[in-house]
Scaffold this motif. Structure first.
Motif, short mmCIF file in Angstrom:
data_model
loop_
_atom_site.label_atom_id
_atom_site.label_comp_id
_atom_site.label_asym_id
_atom_site.label_seq_id
_atom_site.Cartn_x
_atom_site.Cartn_y
_atom_site.Cartn_z
N PHE A 264 3.74 9.97 -16.60
CA PHE A 264 3.68 8.62 -15.93
C PHE A 264 2.28 8.62 -15.13
O PHE A 264 2.38 9.44 -14.15
N SER A 265 1.58 7.61 -15.17
CA SER A 265 0.60 7.52 -14.18
C SER A 265 0.26 5.72 -13.82
O SER A 265 0.40 5.14 -14.72
N PHE A 266 0.55 5.50 -12.53
CA PHE A 266 0.45 4.25 -12.14
C PHE A 266 0.06 4.37 -10.82
O PHE A 266 0.61 4.45 -9.67
N ASP A 267 -1.35 4.17 -10.55
CA ASP A 267 -1.82 4.43 -9.10
C ASP A 267 -3.04 3.29 -9.20
O ASP A 267 -4.06 3.45 -8.94
N PRO A 268 -2.55 2.05 -8.85
CA PRO A 268 -3.64 0.94 -8.91
C PRO A 268 -4.34 0.81 -7.68
O PRO A 268 -5.68 0.65 -7.98
N LEU A 269 -4.05 1.59 -6.31
CA LEU A 269 -4.77 1.45 -5.32
C LEU A 269 -5.95 2.35 -5.37
O LEU A 269 -6.76 2.09 -4.69
N TYR A 270 -5.81 3.15 -6.03
CA TYR A 270 -7.17 4.20 -6.05
C TYR A 270 -7.69 4.49 -7.74
O TYR A 270 -8.33 5.39 -7.90
N LYS B 72 5.35 8.52 -8.10
CA LYS B 72 6.32 9.77 -8.04
C LYS B 72 7.77 9.51 -8.36
O LYS B 72 8.55 10.22 -9.15
N VAL B 73 8.32 8.35 -8.05
CA VAL B 73 9.72 7.93 -8.62
C VAL B 73 10.00 7.80 -10.07
O VAL B 73 10.66 8.78 -10.38
N GLN C 89 0.80 -1.22 0.13
CA GLN C 89 0.17 -0.14 0.05
C GLN C 89 1.02 1.12 -0.03
O GLN C 89 0.55 2.18 -0.56
N TRP C 90 2.03 1.29 0.97
CA TRP C 90 2.86 2.12 0.90
C TRP C 90 3.71 2.52 -0.38
O TRP C 90 3.87 3.58 -0.87
N ILE C 91 4.15 1.26 -0.84
CA ILE C 91 4.88 1.57 -1.97
C ILE C 91 4.17 2.06 -3.45
O ILE C 91 4.79 2.90 -4.09
N LEU C 92 3.04 1.70 -3.41
CA LEU C 92 2.13 2.05 -4.51
C LEU C 92 1.52 3.41 -4.23
O LEU C 92 0.50 3.79 -5.13
N ASN C 93 1.87 4.20 -3.01
CA ASN C 93 1.09 5.30 -2.73
C ASN C 93 1.37 6.11 -4.01
O ASN C 93 2.53 6.36 -4.17
N PRO C 94 0.19 6.78 -4.58
CA PRO C 94 0.48 7.71 -5.62
C PRO C 94 1.35 8.96 -5.56
O PRO C 94 2.13 9.50 -6.29
N THR C 95 1.41 9.68 -4.23
CA THR C 95 2.07 10.76 -3.78
C THR C 95 3.78 10.50 -3.38
O THR C 95 4.29 11.44 -3.81
#
Lengths: 309, 313
Positions: A161-167, A151-152, A140-146
């Motif tokens: 780039f957009s990769f925000d699976p959890l939301y 962000k990396v 959950q933390w690694i995939l955190n969008p912010t």
């Protein structure tokens, strides 16, 4: 006359033996009481109880008002359940395929008589020692969008780039899949490695003599030879997939919206939150049916032909 | 072709930097880095301050190391109900763990021994159903087990009330959870012990029988001393399994005795207040520390445990 004389002592002896037999081996029977109780009361009794009460209209408390298949009709008419089943199917197929492929590939690589094999194996397997809660929270933390992966990559210059699976509804299941694979592939690797190591070294000599390349030997010769191990792995992975619960609770709580719901979450919410017991029973019965569909063919293959002691 | 057949015996000597080797080790190192990454992220995040987390990303190493998040996670993080940190959950888990591990191993080892050496009519049948039962989704049995535990409590209350003591509660208390862990640990542990005792030479057992030793005599004097390694494997299996449990902890206990995993989830996924990612990761790491320690210390035995668990059925 002679016949009667012959049978009488025989029946007498039987009658004399019978009470002794019940008492014989008494200690072993006493020692098995917990097992017998578990099998009869929990595994058989409780499962049948749940199946039976799934045909009632129990709400807050179980009650014996039978309503036939009404709960099942309602279940299959509920959006959330249908989403759960869809998610389970996608998650199940993908995690089965990837677990087997990744697990086998890693095992084959470790099998190449490499240096530091122990170190590599320790790293691949350590996630399996962690709970699903810990796994879910880390990812959950690694995939955190912010602050996480998104962000990396954006910081590296790819700003769109957009990769925000959890939301994101449509891909949230892949976010869970990533975490599940990270946690579970080490186990599959270990199983496969044990299987590969159990194969006769002569096979390798033979394939070398025949001039078959290494990777082709793995795919064409080794995989068919470790079939029993693969079947075991499939059953274990499948049983794990149907039960998946803690991971989703920790990572997304079934969200966003209902996008990452799973059958086990539905069951838990109906039984312990929504006070809709029979609906939960019906859903859990469907889970049982799913497991049976996987398990029965396997048990048939495994134990149908031969007998094991 | 001729070269290959007439070639020297033994594994082919390979150059250290051949192309296949570079590909092989390269892939392994990249994959290993991927697997190690979450552990790294947990560690670095838990050592950063919140301003630093907001500036950087999850992978950036800490500039100034702080142990404040660890202290807070252990002693003052809030779960929504109370604010005394994970320490409460840790000790709850310890108190759940000790009796559950002892009871489940005690019962299952004797059971496995009975199944291996003292077969009786029906023993194989019950064992088979026990193995099948391991595959039944827990959700199917959760609710009726609540009723079973309540009934056990009511039944025991008859005696305790008669003796002037208070009512006995089993559901919602530590004892109930211990029973549940014992039940669900039974299939795998029984299999483990049964297979181990079956593999011991039968002459040993027969000789002891001739000498007049009985069921318990053979178990305590002969089997137990020989089975120490498998007891260690069983302990590893149970300690990690019970420590990592979430489902049973949620269902069969009350908030005051929630195990660590449940409390961790409540802390991290609590919707109140500002998210403190460093405290969250310190808490996550703290919870994972017990199984991780066992894993890194036990090494091969852990693998043996899960391999035995894997071939169940």
């Amino acid at each position: 006359m002679a016949d009667a004389g012959m049978t009488k002592p025989l029946t007498d002896r039987r009658a004399a033996v019978r009470p002794v037999r019940a008492w014989r081996n008494m200690n072993a029977k006493v020692a098995s009481i917990p097992m017998v109780a578990t099998v009869l009361v929990i595994f058989i009794g409780c499962s049948l109880w749940t199946v039976l009460y799934s045909f009632t209209d129990s709400k807050l408390l179980p009650r014996e008002r039978f309503v036939g298949l009404e709960q099942y009709e309602r279940l299959w008419g509920t959006d959330r359940w249908l989403v759960s089943i869809g998610n389970l199917a996608v998650f199940g197929v993908l995690s089965m395929v990837f677990s087997l492929v990744i697990g086998f590939t890693l095992a084959a690589m470790l099998d190449r008589k490499i240096r530091f094999e122990n170190a590599f194996r320790t790293i691949f397997l350590y996630p399996f020692a962690l709970s699903f809660i810990v796994t879910g929270l880390v990812w959950q933390w690694i995939l955190n969008p912010t602050y996480g992966v998104q962000k990396v990559v954006r910081d590296l210059g790819w700003t769109s780039f957009s990769f925000d699976p959890l939301y994101t509804d449509s891909i949230v299941i892949y976010g869970i899949l990533i975490a599940a694979l990270w946690q579970g592939t080490g186990l599959v690797m270990c199983l496969m490695l044990a299987g590969i190591r159990g194969i006769d070294e002569d096979i390798w000599k033979a394939s070398r003599v025949e001039g078959i390349s290494v990777w082709k030997t793995y795919i064409v010769i080794i995989i068919p030879m470790i079939r029993p191990v693969i079947v075991t792995a499939v059953v274990i992975i499948a049983a794990g997939i149907v039960k998946v619960y803690d991971l989703v609770v920790a990572q997304t709580s079934g969200g966003p919206g209902n996008a990452s719901q799973m059958p086990a979450l539905y069951v838990m919410d109906k039984m312990f939150k929504d006070q809709n017991l029979a609906q939960g029973f019906a859903a859990s019965t469907m889970m049982l049916v799913t497991v049976a569909i996987v398990l029965i063919p396997w048990a048939y293959l495994e134990f149908g032909g031969k007998r094991r002691g | 072709m001729a070269e290959m057949i007439a070639g020297p015996r033994g594994p082919k000597p390979r150059r250290a930097f051949s192309t296949p080797n570079i590909v092989l080790y390269g892939t392994l190192i990249v994959v290993a880095a991927y697997y190690a990454l979450p552990l790294y992220v947990m560690i670095v995040t838990s050592l950063k301050t919140m301003p630093e987390i907001r500036l950087g990303n999850v992978f950036s190493p800490p500039v100034e190391i702080t142990f404040e998040p660890w202290v807070k996670a252990w002693s003052s993080a809030c779960t929504g109900i109370n604010c005394d940190g994970l320490s409460r959950g840790f000790w709850n888990s310890v108190w759940i763990l000790i009796p559950s591990v002892i009871l489940s191993i005690a019962i299952s080892s004797v059971n496995g021994y009975a199944l291996a050496n003292w077969k009786y009519r029906g023993s194989e049948f019950f064992f088979a159903v026990l193995m099948i039962g391991a595959f039944i989704p827990y959700q199917v049995m959760l609710y009726p087990i609540v009723l079973v535990l309540k009934n056990i409590g009511d039944f025991l209350s008859i005696f305790s009330l008669a003796m002037g003591m208070g009512k006995v509660q089993v559901y919602g208390t530590l004892s109930g959870l211990v029973i549940v862990h014992t039940i669900f640990g039974m299939p795998i542990l029984t299999l483990l012990f049964r297979n181990y005792f079956s593999a011991l030479p039968e002459e040993l057992f027969k000789a002891a029988r001739v000498d007049g030793a009985g069921f318990w005599g053979i178990f305590f004097k002969i089997m137990l001393p020989m089975a120490l390694p498998i007891f260690v494997v069983a302990m590893i299996l149970q300690v990690t399994g019970i420590w990592n449990d979430f489902l049973f902890g949620v269902i069969y206990t009350k908030p005051e005795i929630y195990p660590m995993t449940v409390q961790l989830n409540n802390i991290v996924n609590s919707v109140q207040g500002v998210k403190e990612y460093n405290v969250n990761m310190a808490a996550t790491l703290l919870t994972g520390l017990v199984p991780l320690t066992i894993y890194f210390i036990s090494g091969k035995l852990f693998v043996r445990g899960i391999a035995a668990g894997a071939v169940k059925g």
